[in-house]
Design an enzyme around this catalytic site. Structure first.
Site, PDB file in Angstrom:
ATOM      1  N   ARG A  69      62.744  14.244  27.694  1.00  0.00           N
ATOM      2  CA  ARG A  69      62.802  15.156  27.384  1.00  0.00           C
ATOM      3  C   ARG A  69      64.363  15.991  26.195  1.00  0.00           C
ATOM      4  NH1 ARG A  69      64.106  19.341  25.354  1.00  0.00           N
ATOM      5  NH2 ARG A  69      63.166  21.370  25.552  1.00  0.00           N
ATOM      6  N   VAL A  82      67.709  22.742  32.707  1.00  0.00           N
ATOM      7  CA  VAL A  82      67.013  23.382  33.174  1.00  0.00           C
ATOM      8  C   VAL A  82      65.631  21.346  33.002  1.00  0.00           C
ATOM      9  CG1 VAL A  82      64.537  24.327  32.940  1.00  0.00           C
ATOM     10  CG2 VAL A  82      66.800  25.110  33.189  1.00  0.00           C
ATOM     11  N   PRO A  83      65.696  20.259  33.413  1.00  0.00           N
ATOM     12  CA  PRO A  83      65.674  19.410  33.253  1.00  0.00           C
ATOM     13  C   PRO A  83      64.403  19.536  33.266  1.00  0.00           C
ATOM     14  CG  PRO A  83      67.211  18.537  34.443  1.00  0.00           C
ATOM     15  CD  PRO A  83      66.399  20.346  34.704  1.00  0.00           C
ATOM     16  N   HIS A  84      63.026  18.588  32.639  1.00  0.00           N
ATOM     17  CA  HIS A  84      61.547  19.182  32.017  1.00  0.00           C
ATOM     18  C   HIS A  84      60.999  18.327  31.400  1.00  0.00           C
ATOM     19  CE1 HIS A  84      62.504  21.644  29.528  1.00  0.00           C
ATOM     20  NE2 HIS A  84      61.935  21.693  28.665  1.00  0.00           N
ATOM     21  N   GLY A  85      59.861  17.294  31.696  1.00  0.00           N
ATOM     22  CA  GLY A  85      58.937  16.120  30.296  1.00  0.00           C
ATOM     23  C   GLY A  85      59.152  16.906  29.207  1.00  0.00           C
TER      24      GLY A  85
END
Length: 147
Positions: A48, A62-65
Site C-alpha cells: 500500500r 499511517v501504515p495500513h493495508g
C-alpha cells in the site's frame, strides 16, 4: 473505544529503522502479535505504501493495508511506533510517529479522523513524539475519545 483497539503492548517507543519498509513491517508485527491481522496483511501494508505513500504530513505516517487485504483483518486495531530519529518515507518526508491501522469495514474512517486531529493539534503530537512511556501515548489517545 480505543482500549479495545490499542493497548500499551501495541506501542513501541524510541525505535530506529533503516528503511520505511522495515518500519512498516514493525508496525505490522505489532498488529499481528495483538491478534488484529493475519500475517499476509503485513505485505499488503508495504504494498500500500509503495502504491501511494502513507505519510500524511507533520512527521506522521499511517501504515495500513490495501483494500484487497481487508479480509486479512481479524478485528479493528492500532499500533503506534515512535521514531525519534525519523524514518524516510521518500521525497524528504520524515516520519517520527507511525500509527498503523487495521480496520474491519468502515471502522477506519473514525480512526483516521481522530488520527488527523492528532496531526493538526501540535500539542498532542508533541506529547506523543516526546513520550517516555507507553502510558503517556495512551493518555493522549484517550483524550481523542473524549472529544
Amino acid at each position: 473505544m480505543y482500549d479495545a483497539m490499542l493497548s500499551e503492548n501495541n506501542i513501541r517507543l524510541h525505535a530506529s529503522f533503516t528503511s520505511k519498509d522495515e518500519a512498516i513491517r514493525a508496525c505490522g508485527e505489532l498488529l499481528l502479535k495483538a491478534g488484529y491481522i493475519e500475517p499476509g496483511y503485513i505485505d499488503a501494508m508495504v504494498q500500500r505504501d509503495n502504491i501511494s505513500t502513507t505519510y500524511v504530513g507533520n512527521g506522521v505516517a499511517v501504515p495500513h493495508g490495501t483494500e484487497a487485504a481487508k479480509p486479512l483483518v481479524k478485528k479493528t486495531g492500532l499500533a503506534i511506533i515512535q521514531v525519534p530519529g525519523g524514518v524516510d518515507f521518500g521525497k524528504g518526508r520524515i516520519a517520527k510517529l507511525l500509527i498503523a491501522v487495521a480496520a474491519i469495514g468502515n471502522e477506519h474512517i473514525d480512526l483516521l479522523t481522530n488520527i488527523a486531529q492528532i496531526c493538526i493539534e501540535d500539542d498532542k503530537l508533541q506529547k506523543m513524539l516526546k513520550a517516555q512511556s507507553t502510558k503517556e501515548i495512551m493518555d493522549v489517545i484517550r483524550t481523542m475519545e473524549k472529544q
